[in-house]
Write a protein that holds these residues in place. Sequence first.
Motif, mmCIF file in Angstrom:
data_model
loop_
_atom_site.group_PDB
_atom_site.id
_atom_site.type_symbol
_atom_site.label_atom_id
_atom_site.label_comp_id
_atom_site.label_asym_id
_atom_site.label_seq_id
_atom_site.Cartn_x
_atom_site.Cartn_y
_atom_site.Cartn_z
ATOM 1 N N ARG A 13 0.835 -1.214 0.000
ATOM 2 C CA ARG A 13 0.000 0.000 0.000
ATOM 3 C C ARG A 13 0.861 1.252 0.000
ATOM 4 O O ARG A 13 0.617 2.191 -0.755
ATOM 5 C CB ARG A 13 -0.846 0.042 1.272
ATOM 6 C CG ARG A 13 -2.181 -0.543 1.180
ATOM 7 C CD ARG A 13 -2.933 -0.174 2.484
ATOM 8 N NE ARG A 13 -3.937 -1.144 2.758
ATOM 9 C CZ ARG A 13 -4.029 -1.884 3.852
ATOM 10 N NH1 ARG A 13 -3.139 -1.770 4.819
ATOM 11 N NH2 ARG A 13 -5.005 -2.734 3.993
ATOM 12 N N ALA A 14 1.844 1.287 0.885
ATOM 13 C CA ALA A 14 2.706 2.469 1.007
ATOM 14 C C ALA A 14 3.457 2.725 -0.296
ATOM 15 O O ALA A 14 3.577 3.866 -0.739
ATOM 16 C CB ALA A 14 3.680 2.294 2.170
ATOM 17 N N ALA A 15 3.937 1.676 -0.928
ATOM 18 C CA ALA A 15 4.700 1.831 -2.161
ATOM 19 C C ALA A 15 3.821 2.285 -3.327
ATOM 20 O O ALA A 15 4.304 2.936 -4.245
ATOM 21 C CB ALA A 15 5.400 0.521 -2.506
ATOM 22 N N ALA A 16 2.539 1.966 -3.275
ATOM 23 C CA ALA A 16 1.625 2.299 -4.373
ATOM 24 C C ALA A 16 0.719 3.482 -4.047
ATOM 25 O O ALA A 16 -0.158 3.823 -4.829
ATOM 26 C CB ALA A 16 0.767 1.079 -4.706
ATOM 27 N N ARG A 17 0.957 4.160 -2.942
ATOM 28 C CA ARG A 17 -0.008 5.147 -2.433
ATOM 29 C C ARG A 17 -0.338 6.279 -3.389
ATOM 30 O O ARG A 17 -1.437 6.791 -3.365
ATOM 31 C CB ARG A 17 0.424 5.690 -1.086
ATOM 32 C CG ARG A 17 1.544 6.684 -1.127
ATOM 33 C CD ARG A 17 1.883 7.239 0.251
ATOM 34 N NE ARG A 17 3.202 7.807 0.222
ATOM 35 C CZ ARG A 17 4.312 7.150 0.529
ATOM 36 N NH1 ARG A 17 4.247 5.895 0.902
ATOM 37 N NH2 ARG A 17 5.473 7.746 0.457
ATOM 38 N N ASP A 18 0.568 6.689 -4.244
ATOM 39 C CA ASP A 18 0.299 7.815 -5.147
ATOM 40 C C ASP A 18 -0.127 7.379 -6.547
ATOM 41 O O ASP A 18 -0.301 8.234 -7.420
ATOM 42 C CB ASP A 18 1.541 8.708 -5.258
ATOM 43 C CG ASP A 18 1.926 9.316 -3.919
ATOM 44 O OD1 ASP A 18 1.013 9.600 -3.120
ATOM 45 O OD2 ASP A 18 3.127 9.488 -3.672
ATOM 46 N N LEU A 19 -0.283 6.095 -6.758
ATOM 47 C CA LEU A 19 -0.686 5.620 -8.083
ATOM 48 C C LEU A 19 -2.207 5.691 -8.196
ATOM 49 O O LEU A 19 -2.921 5.143 -7.361
ATOM 50 C CB LEU A 19 -0.192 4.188 -8.308
ATOM 51 C CG LEU A 19 1.327 4.026 -8.297
ATOM 52 C CD1 LEU A 19 1.704 2.557 -8.335
ATOM 53 C CD2 LEU A 19 1.962 4.792 -9.449
ATOM 54 N N PRO A 20 -2.718 6.376 -9.221
ATOM 55 C CA PRO A 20 -4.166 6.569 -9.355
ATOM 56 C C PRO A 20 -4.941 5.262 -9.550
ATOM 57 O O PRO A 20 -4.469 4.349 -10.219
ATOM 58 C CB PRO A 20 -4.306 7.440 -10.606
ATOM 59 C CG PRO A 20 -2.974 8.062 -10.808
ATOM 60 C CD PRO A 20 -1.975 7.088 -10.262
ATOM 61 N N GLU A 21 -6.105 5.253 -8.946
ATOM 62 C CA GLU A 21 -7.096 4.192 -9.131
ATOM 63 C C GLU A 21 -6.624 2.800 -8.746
ATOM 64 O O GLU A 21 -7.124 1.796 -9.261
ATOM 65 C CB GLU A 21 -7.649 4.217 -10.555
ATOM 66 C CG GLU A 21 -8.363 5.533 -10.856
ATOM 67 C CD GLU A 21 -9.042 5.570 -12.216
ATOM 68 O OE1 GLU A 21 -9.396 4.510 -12.749
ATOM 69 O OE2 GLU A 21 -9.213 6.696 -12.727
ATOM 70 N N VAL A 22 -5.661 2.731 -7.822
ATOM 71 C CA VAL A 22 -5.261 1.430 -7.285
ATOM 72 C C VAL A 22 -6.268 1.060 -6.203
ATOM 73 O O VAL A 22 -6.584 1.869 -5.334
ATOM 74 C CB VAL A 22 -3.827 1.466 -6.710
ATOM 75 C CG1 VAL A 22 -3.502 0.195 -5.942
ATOM 76 C CG2 VAL A 22 -2.824 1.684 -7.833
#
Length: 123
Positions: A13-22
Amino acid sequence: MPGSLDTALDRLRAAARDLPEVVEGTSYGTPALKVGKKLIARVKDADTAVLVCPLDEKELLLESAPDLYFETDHYKGWPALLVRLDRIGEGELRHRLERIWLQQAPNKLTKAWLAARRPSDGG
């Protein structure tokens, strides 16, 4: 609780936090991150994540960083890479998830995200 599925999911989650629409979901009965209906990564167990990865890139990563990345017989020949969550740094995990997201997300979404990240011309 160290070594739990929740802890492993928190890393993803932390690694993907700024990726849209995850979005969070499940894959093979474990927590997963997806963009739309396409898998990005999933928790395999408390210490391991499965990342979607093109086969040619997977081979390079397995050769160049066997301390971080590995595969079992189950994943041979599949575009999926196992990662040791206790060894991979935040920056490298973020980089991997970003690359996967760029491949899995719809083109319109990736184009908008890439355009927003470009530095302005200063005009």
